[in-house]
Design a protein around this motif. Structure first.
Motif, mmCIF file in Angstrom:
data_model
loop_
_atom_site.group_PDB
_atom_site.id
_atom_site.type_symbol
_atom_site.label_atom_id
_atom_site.label_comp_id
_atom_site.label_asym_id
_atom_site.label_seq_id
_atom_site.Cartn_x
_atom_site.Cartn_y
_atom_site.Cartn_z
ATOM 1 N N PRO A 76 0.824 -1.217 0.000
ATOM 2 C CA PRO A 76 0.000 0.000 0.000
ATOM 3 C C PRO A 76 0.852 1.258 0.000
ATOM 4 C CG PRO A 76 0.036 -0.961 2.191
ATOM 5 C CD PRO A 76 0.781 -1.905 1.297
ATOM 6 N N SER A 77 0.182 2.377 -0.281
ATOM 7 C CA SER A 77 0.898 3.651 -0.415
ATOM 8 C C SER A 77 1.482 4.118 0.911
ATOM 9 C CB SER A 77 -0.056 4.713 -0.976
ATOM 10 O OG SER A 77 -1.189 4.868 -0.141
ATOM 11 N N LEU A 78 0.741 3.944 2.012
ATOM 12 C CA LEU A 78 1.242 4.407 3.312
ATOM 13 C C LEU A 78 2.465 3.619 3.761
ATOM 14 C CD1 LEU A 78 -2.072 5.064 5.288
ATOM 15 C CD2 LEU A 78 -0.548 6.714 4.199
ATOM 16 N N SER A 242 2.463 4.895 10.719
ATOM 17 C CA SER A 242 2.493 3.605 11.422
ATOM 18 C C SER A 242 1.104 3.152 11.850
ATOM 19 C CB SER A 242 3.443 3.701 12.624
ATOM 20 O OG SER A 242 4.752 4.003 12.191
ATOM 21 N N PRO A 243 0.337 3.982 12.567
ATOM 22 C CA PRO A 243 -1.028 3.516 12.908
ATOM 23 C C PRO A 243 -1.995 3.574 11.737
ATOM 24 C CG PRO A 243 -0.651 5.704 13.808
ATOM 25 C CD PRO A 243 0.648 5.269 13.214
ATOM 26 N N ALA A 244 -1.863 4.605 10.874
ATOM 27 C CA ALA A 244 -2.804 4.731 9.763
ATOM 28 C C ALA A 244 -2.675 3.576 8.776
ATOM 29 C CB ALA A 244 -2.585 6.061 9.054
ATOM 30 N N MET A 245 -1.478 3.024 8.660
ATOM 31 C CA MET A 245 -1.261 1.924 7.728
ATOM 32 C C MET A 245 -2.083 0.702 8.133
ATOM 33 S SD MET A 245 2.432 0.305 6.740
ATOM 34 C CE MET A 245 2.770 -0.068 8.457
ATOM 35 N N PHE A 246 -2.246 0.468 9.442
ATOM 36 C CA PHE A 246 -3.028 -0.681 9.904
ATOM 37 C C PHE A 246 -4.517 -0.382 9.952
ATOM 38 C CE2 PHE A 246 1.226 -1.377 11.602
ATOM 39 C CZ PHE A 246 1.434 -2.712 11.319
ATOM 40 N N LEU A 247 -4.875 0.881 10.119
ATOM 41 C CA LEU A 247 -6.285 1.235 10.212
ATOM 42 C C LEU A 247 -6.951 1.386 8.848
ATOM 43 C CD1 LEU A 247 -6.157 3.874 13.107
ATOM 44 C CD2 LEU A 247 -6.919 1.488 13.243
#
Length: 354
Positions: A76-78, A242-247
């Motif tokens: 993914p992009s993030l 870091s958190p946005a990638m999993f959310l």
């Protein structure tokens, strides 16, 4: 034979008289420099060249490589942005060696944090748009919106003044972008129209954030600000991605060498482009820098056609030609020849010695 006692005195008086009433000798004119040493590039031209060669050309490879990495392993992009932010964290070693504050001067710390946050938004929107719509179209929309926003911001905030040639180049580069994008927007597939519109909206938002970030960086004034904002970008990007990638997305661990090669190349080229574009706005007008960064679109189209084997329409070729012509006008107008200034300086020096 007796000598005339007045002769020595008369001779001495004659020499003194000559020294008293003769005009002072003017120094010889300074030697004229060879023609190739009498012409130098202006500071604005140096900034535009840095933006062209160091900012636009390397950034042109980022969009196709981002799409290649996503198609190879679904990264993914993030996650790509997170790898790039980790690379930016290495600037902490340089700041510690220079004994400079890692987060900038206390009086400019809030603006530095704002600049980093805006750049993270810009890059995140750009990488996401590269995976939704064709990379060339996404880069085109992003650069076009950044140019328009930088012109408006510079006129409203900095009261920046542009010459007629600069305006002609800006209008020409924007016209080239319109030639490239409008036919694709009018020919969107009905089944993916909403998806494509979202991708173009992300690209436009990324361009607006890019222009705002360049204007904010131009207003910063403290030592080692270029390295400081690069490190701050890494800090903010790591904390956000870091958190946005999993959310928001599904992170993957790439195993194939193609994906790792693309990610490492993206991180390095994007870092070079970030540093060169930020340096360029300290030398030239932000709107002109954004216009010269349109060279990214031409490079992206070339890679899109020769590497990704994606179709390039006649409108893309026509628009790329208009963009290159506009960049040539902007750069040629900012070449400064200081030969006349040198000649005036030599004349003033000779008059002052008299």
């Amino acid at each position: 034979m007796a000598s005339d006692p007045r002769a020595p005195g008369r001779a001495a008086w004659t020499v003194a008289d000559l020294l008293r009433f003769s005009p002072p000798c003017s120094p010889p004119p300074p030697p004229r420099r060879p023609p190739w040493n009498r012409y130098r590039l202006s500071e604005s031209m140096k900034g535009l060249l840095v933006a062209l060669l160091g900012g636009g050309v390397p950034a042109g490879f980022v969009a196709p490589f981002t799409r290649m990495a996503n198609e190879a392993s679904g990264i993914p992009s993030l996650e790509i942005l997170l790898f790039r932010c980790v690379l930016h964290l290495l600037f902490a070693c340089y700041l510690r060696c220079r004994k400079a504050p890692c987060f900038g001067a206390p009086e400019a710390r809030q603006r530095t944090l704002l600049h980093a946050s805006i750049n993270v938004i810009s890059i995140g929107c750009a990488y996401s748009s590269f995976m939704v719509v064709p990379s060339g179209n996404a880069a085109t929309v992003r650069k076009g919106s950044s140019t328009i926003c930088s012109v408006l911001l510079a006129l409203c905030i900095e009261n920046g003044r542009l010459t007629g040639y600069d305006w002609f180049g800006l209008v020409g580069s924007t016209l080239g972008l319109i030639i490239m994008v409008v036919p694709d927007l009018l020919d969107l597939d009905k089944s993916t129209q909403l998806y494509d519109t979202f991708g173009y909206a992300l690209a436009c938002l990324g361009g607006m954030a890019l222009a705002l970030g360049l204007v904010i960086f131009r207003a910063l004034d403290f030592p080692a600000k270029l390295v400081t904002v690069a490190f701050m970008f890494g800090v903010v990007g790591s904390l956000v991605c870091s958190p946005a990638m999993f959310l928001l997305q599904e992170p993957v661990m790439p195993l194939d060498p193609l994906t790792w090669t693309c990610v490492v190349t993206i991180s390095f080229l994007a870092l070079v482009s970030f540093l060169c574009a930020s340096y360029a706005v300290t030398k030239a007008h932000p709107a002109l820098v954004c216009a010269v960064l349109h060279s990214e679109v031409v490079v992206t189209l070339a890679v899109q056609y020769y590497v990704l084997r994606e179709a390039v329409t006649p409108f893309d070729i026509m628009g790329a030609g208009v963009i290159l012509g506009s960049i040539a006008i902007i750069t040629a107008q900012n070449i400064s020849c200081d030969a006349a200034e040198d000649d005036e300086g030599e004349l003033r020096m000779m008059k002052g010695s008299k």
